[in-house]
Scaffold this active site. Sequence first.
Site, PDB file in Angstrom:
ATOM      1  N   GLY A   1      29.977  32.358   9.324  1.00  0.00           N
ATOM      2  CA  GLY A   1      28.687  32.169   8.660  1.00  0.00           C
ATOM      3  C   GLY A   1      28.547  30.768   8.075  1.00  0.00           C
ATOM      4  O   GLY A   1      29.490  29.968   8.080  1.00  0.00           O
TER       5      GLY A   1
ATOM      6  N   ASP B   1      34.765  44.847  10.324  1.00  0.00           N
ATOM      7  CA  ASP B   1      33.433  45.331   9.932  1.00  0.00           C
ATOM      8  C   ASP B   1      33.572  45.894   8.518  1.00  0.00           C
ATOM      9  O   ASP B   1      34.204  46.938   8.322  1.00  0.00           O
ATOM     10  CB  ASP B   1      32.938  46.404  10.913  1.00  0.00           C
ATOM     11  CG  ASP B   1      31.459  46.725  10.673  1.00  0.00           C
ATOM     12  OD1 ASP B   1      31.025  46.647   9.511  1.00  0.00           O
ATOM     13  OD2 ASP B   1      30.756  47.038  11.649  1.00  0.00           O
TER      14      ASP B   1
ATOM     15  N   ALA C   1      27.671  39.121   5.041  1.00  0.00           N
ATOM     16  CA  ALA C   1      26.502  39.789   4.460  1.00  0.00           C
ATOM     17  C   ALA C   1      25.450  40.016   5.521  1.00  0.00           C
ATOM     18  O   ALA C   1      25.478  39.395   6.585  1.00  0.00           O
ATOM     19  CB  ALA C   1      25.908  38.920   3.337  1.00  0.00           C
ATOM     20  N   TYR C   2      24.531  40.906   5.205  1.00  0.00           N
ATOM     21  CA  TYR C   2      23.308  41.064   5.995  1.00  0.00           C
ATOM     22  C   TYR C   2      22.302  40.148   5.306  1.00  0.00           C
ATOM     23  O   TYR C   2      21.871  40.419   4.179  1.00  0.00           O
ATOM     24  CB  TYR C   2      22.857  42.529   5.951  1.00  0.00           C
ATOM     25  CG  TYR C   2      21.585  42.819   6.723  1.00  0.00           C
ATOM     26  CD1 TYR C   2      21.640  43.431   7.972  1.00  0.00           C
ATOM     27  CD2 TYR C   2      20.333  42.492   6.202  1.00  0.00           C
ATOM     28  CE1 TYR C   2      20.471  43.710   8.686  1.00  0.00           C
ATOM     29  CE2 TYR C   2      19.163  42.763   6.909  1.00  0.00           C
ATOM     30  CZ  TYR C   2      19.241  43.361   8.140  1.00  0.00           C
ATOM     31  OH  TYR C   2      18.096  43.633   8.843  1.00  0.00           O
ATOM     32  N   THR C   3      21.941  39.026   5.961  1.00  0.00           N
ATOM     33  CA  THR C   3      21.173  37.991   5.260  1.00  0.00           C
ATOM     34  C   THR C   3      19.719  37.861   5.737  1.00  0.00           C
ATOM     35  O   THR C   3      19.039  36.919   5.342  1.00  0.00           O
ATOM     36  CB  THR C   3      21.880  36.617   5.397  1.00  0.00           C
ATOM     37  OG1 THR C   3      22.111  36.364   6.787  1.00  0.00           O
ATOM     38  CG2 THR C   3      23.182  36.584   4.644  1.00  0.00           C
TER      39      THR C   3
ATOM     40  N   THR D   1      23.227  36.598  -4.971  1.00  0.00           N
ATOM     41  CA  THR D   1      21.988  35.835  -4.750  1.00  0.00           C
ATOM     42  C   THR D   1      21.042  35.826  -5.951  1.00  0.00           C
ATOM     43  O   THR D   1      21.056  36.756  -6.765  1.00  0.00           O
ATOM     44  CB  THR D   1      21.250  36.449  -3.535  1.00  0.00           C
ATOM     45  OG1 THR D   1      19.946  35.897  -3.429  1.00  0.00           O
ATOM     46  CG2 THR D   1      21.085  37.950  -3.668  1.00  0.00           C
ATOM     47  N   ASP D   2      20.190  34.812  -5.989  1.00  0.00           N
ATOM     48  CA  ASP D   2      19.115  34.735  -6.991  1.00  0.00           C
ATOM     49  C   ASP D   2      18.068  35.831  -6.763  1.00  0.00           C
ATOM     50  O   ASP D   2      17.285  36.135  -7.660  1.00  0.00           O
ATOM     51  CB  ASP D   2      18.428  33.359  -6.923  1.00  0.00           C
ATOM     52  CG  ASP D   2      17.890  33.020  -5.538  1.00  0.00           C
ATOM     53  OD1 ASP D   2      18.498  33.462  -4.543  1.00  0.00           O
ATOM     54  OD2 ASP D   2      16.858  32.329  -5.444  1.00  0.00           O
TER      55      ASP D   2
ATOM     56  N   TYR E   1      16.619  43.509   0.392  1.00  0.00           N
ATOM     57  CA  TYR E   1      17.777  42.614   0.429  1.00  0.00           C
ATOM     58  C   TYR E   1      18.346  42.424  -0.987  1.00  0.00           C
ATOM     59  O   TYR E   1      19.542  42.590  -1.214  1.00  0.00           O
ATOM     60  CB  TYR E   1      17.360  41.266   1.025  1.00  0.00           C
ATOM     61  CG  TYR E   1      18.389  40.168   0.879  1.00  0.00           C
ATOM     62  CD1 TYR E   1      19.534  40.148   1.670  1.00  0.00           C
ATOM     63  CD2 TYR E   1      18.216  39.142  -0.057  1.00  0.00           C
ATOM     64  CE1 TYR E   1      20.482  39.134   1.531  1.00  0.00           C
ATOM     65  CE2 TYR E   1      19.148  38.130  -0.197  1.00  0.00           C
ATOM     66  CZ  TYR E   1      20.281  38.125   0.597  1.00  0.00           C
ATOM     67  OH  TYR E   1      21.213  37.122   0.454  1.00  0.00           O
TER      68      TYR E   1
ATOM     69  N   LYS F   1      21.991  43.622  -2.432  1.00  0.00           N
ATOM     70  CA  LYS F   1      22.970  42.664  -2.983  1.00  0.00           C
ATOM     71  C   LYS F   1      23.351  43.058  -4.417  1.00  0.00           C
ATOM     72  O   LYS F   1      24.514  42.963  -4.804  1.00  0.00           O
ATOM     73  CB  LYS F   1      22.400  41.242  -2.959  1.00  0.00           C
ATOM     74  CG  LYS F   1      22.192  40.654  -1.570  1.00  0.00           C
ATOM     75  CD  LYS F   1      23.491  40.392  -0.811  1.00  0.00           C
ATOM     76  CE  LYS F   1      24.305  39.255  -1.378  1.00  0.00           C
ATOM     77  NZ  LYS F   1      25.522  38.981  -0.584  1.00  0.00           N
TER      78      LYS F   1
HETATM   79  N1  LIG Z   1      21.735  31.500   2.893  1.00  0.00           N
HETATM   80  C1  LIG Z   1      21.199  31.492   1.673  1.00  0.00           C
HETATM   81  O1  LIG Z   1      20.203  30.807   1.378  1.00  0.00           O
HETATM   82  C2  LIG Z   1      21.845  32.309   0.578  1.00  0.00           C
HETATM   83  C3  LIG Z   1      21.293  32.234  -0.717  1.00  0.00           C
HETATM   84  C4  LIG Z   1      21.901  32.968  -1.735  1.00  0.00           C
HETATM   85  C5  LIG Z   1      23.003  33.766  -1.476  1.00  0.00           C
HETATM   86  N2  LIG Z   1      23.488  33.844  -0.198  1.00  0.00           N
HETATM   87  C6  LIG Z   1      24.652  34.686   0.043  1.00  0.00           C
HETATM   88  O2  LIG Z   1      25.707  33.838   0.465  1.00  0.00           O
HETATM   89  C7  LIG Z   1      26.574  34.550   1.354  1.00  0.00           C
HETATM   90  C8  LIG Z   1      26.765  33.742   2.619  1.00  0.00           C
HETATM   91  O3  LIG Z   1      25.482  33.536   3.212  1.00  0.00           O
HETATM   92  P1  LIG Z   1      25.311  32.764   4.599  1.00  0.00           P
HETATM   93  O4  LIG Z   1      23.905  32.278   4.638  1.00  0.00           O
HETATM   94  O5  LIG Z   1      26.444  31.821   4.794  1.00  0.00           O
HETATM   95  O6  LIG Z   1      25.437  34.006   5.609  1.00  0.00           O
HETATM   96  P2  LIG Z   1      25.376  34.025   7.211  1.00  0.00           P
HETATM   97  O7  LIG Z   1      25.363  32.633   7.754  1.00  0.00           O
HETATM   98  O8  LIG Z   1      24.288  34.962   7.597  1.00  0.00           O
HETATM   99  O9  LIG Z   1      26.784  34.658   7.592  1.00  0.00           O
HETATM  100  C9  LIG Z   1      27.091  35.989   7.326  1.00  0.00           C
HETATM  101  C10 LIG Z   1      28.265  36.390   8.193  1.00  0.00           C
HETATM  102  O10 LIG Z   1      28.574  37.763   7.914  1.00  0.00           O
HETATM  103  C11 LIG Z   1      28.859  38.412   9.143  1.00  0.00           C
HETATM  104  N3  LIG Z   1      28.639  39.853   9.033  1.00  0.00           N
HETATM  105  C12 LIG Z   1      27.475  40.532   9.070  1.00  0.00           C
HETATM  106  N4  LIG Z   1      27.693  41.848   8.975  1.00  0.00           N
HETATM  107  C13 LIG Z   1      29.036  42.012   8.881  1.00  0.00           C
HETATM  108  C14 LIG Z   1      29.890  43.140   8.767  1.00  0.00           C
HETATM  109  N5  LIG Z   1      29.406  44.387   8.745  1.00  0.00           N
HETATM  110  N6  LIG Z   1      31.232  42.943   8.691  1.00  0.00           N
HETATM  111  C15 LIG Z   1      31.742  41.688   8.743  1.00  0.00           C
HETATM  112  N7  LIG Z   1      30.984  40.579   8.862  1.00  0.00           N
HETATM  113  C16 LIG Z   1      29.645  40.741   8.928  1.00  0.00           C
HETATM  114  C17 LIG Z   1      27.883  37.771  10.117  1.00  0.00           C
HETATM  115  O11 LIG Z   1      28.299  38.024  11.440  1.00  0.00           O
HETATM  116  P3  LIG Z   1      27.158  38.301  12.569  1.00  0.00           P
HETATM  117  O12 LIG Z   1      26.381  37.035  12.668  1.00  0.00           O
HETATM  118  O13 LIG Z   1      27.964  38.645  13.785  1.00  0.00           O
HETATM  119  O14 LIG Z   1      26.333  39.447  12.069  1.00  0.00           O
HETATM  120  C18 LIG Z   1      27.970  36.289   9.704  1.00  0.00           C
HETATM  121  O15 LIG Z   1      29.039  35.628  10.359  1.00  0.00           O
HETATM  122  C19 LIG Z   1      25.910  35.918   1.560  1.00  0.00           C
HETATM  123  O16 LIG Z   1      26.508  36.841   0.692  1.00  0.00           O
HETATM  124  C20 LIG Z   1      24.465  35.704   1.152  1.00  0.00           C
HETATM  125  O17 LIG Z   1      23.895  36.895   0.672  1.00  0.00           O
HETATM  126  C21 LIG Z   1      22.943  33.116   0.831  1.00  0.00           C
END
Ligand SMILES: NC(=O)c1ccc[n+]([C@@H]2O[C@H](COP(=O)([O-])OP(=O)(O)OC[C@H]3O[C@@H](n4cnc5c(N)ncnc54)[C@H](OP(=O)(O)O)[C@@H]3O)[C@@H](O)[C@H]2O)c1
Length: 278
Positions: free
Chosen positions: A10, A35, A59-61, A100-101, A124, A128
Amino acid sequence: MKLLIIGANGMLARDAIEAFQGSHELVLCDHPDIDIRYIDSVMPFFDRHRPDWVLNCAAYTNVDGAETDRDTAFAVNADGPGILARACRAHGARLCHISTDFVFNGCKQEPYLETDPASPLSVYGQSKLAGEQRIQETFEDYLIVRSSWMFGRGGKNFITTICRLAAQKPEVQVVDDQRGCPTSAADLAAILRIALEKNLRGIYHVCNAGVCSWFELAREAVALSGINSRVVPISTAQIPRPARRPAFSAMDCSKISRDCGLHIRHWREALRDYIAQI
Ligand SMILES: NC(=O)c1ccc[n+]([C@@H]2O[C@H](COP(=O)([O-])OP(=O)(O)OC[C@H]3O[C@@H](n4cnc5c(N)ncnc54)[C@H](OP(=O)(O)O)[C@@H]3O)[C@@H](O)[C@H]2O)c1
């Protein structure tokens, strides 16, 4: 420290790997090899690697997708962290989990503190928040880091999307009535490393300094990229989306700054470095 990074493909995880490698032993895993929805999938990684710390970036994002796929969002974002907490407890490991915010409803007029009540507007955000609660119900060796509006080299994000659209069109419209704190995944990853090395516990807010709207962020990104396109402010009501988002979700980072002795730089500075690298 032996660190197990889950969700290693991710966006945030890519920067976390860079921040930790060289000085700590890393074990990386991601979907579908692990998983986090299933304890039987998680436990073998713990049995085999016996980590000191686990960093959960999985995460499921898909914020809008969660509105119609509630079960998956809760399975990954709520059940998953609960399962990881149980596995950590069984192995005497600590868990760092990213939140997350979007756990906040956006009604506050000033940056949210860790102690402010959460009240998510979207599925979402609810999933979270439930993930945070599952961890807290399971054990005390957790560090929950809430971040926001993230941009990093390891994945598609708002900045890459806006720059792509701006390169294709003479004008892009961006909402100007949602305000928050943009965050460089690289800056967050560097702070996570310090926080884990200090064995911090509890909930912390971590984002870059400064507050802006999505429009202001887009305008800055397009200008820094040298793209000749007009960024136009619009209201949220003009582009209805499935998930409701907080109108104001800036977070106060004075707790992490104080406990880690940090000065967190402004998002404009972090964005400049990011744009120069992509
Ligand atoms: N991006 C933002 O702006 C943001 C803001 C605030 C907080 N966050 C938090 O920061 C964290 C990282 O975010 P990110 O944007 O880096 O996320 P991301 O790029 O969407 O990466 C999430 C990873 O989790 C994997 N995943 C999904 N379901 C899974 C499961 N059941 N078991 C194991 N792995 C699984 C995904 O694999 P697949 O692709 O194969 O599904 C992906 O590699 C998350 O907790 C998110 O909620 C993100």
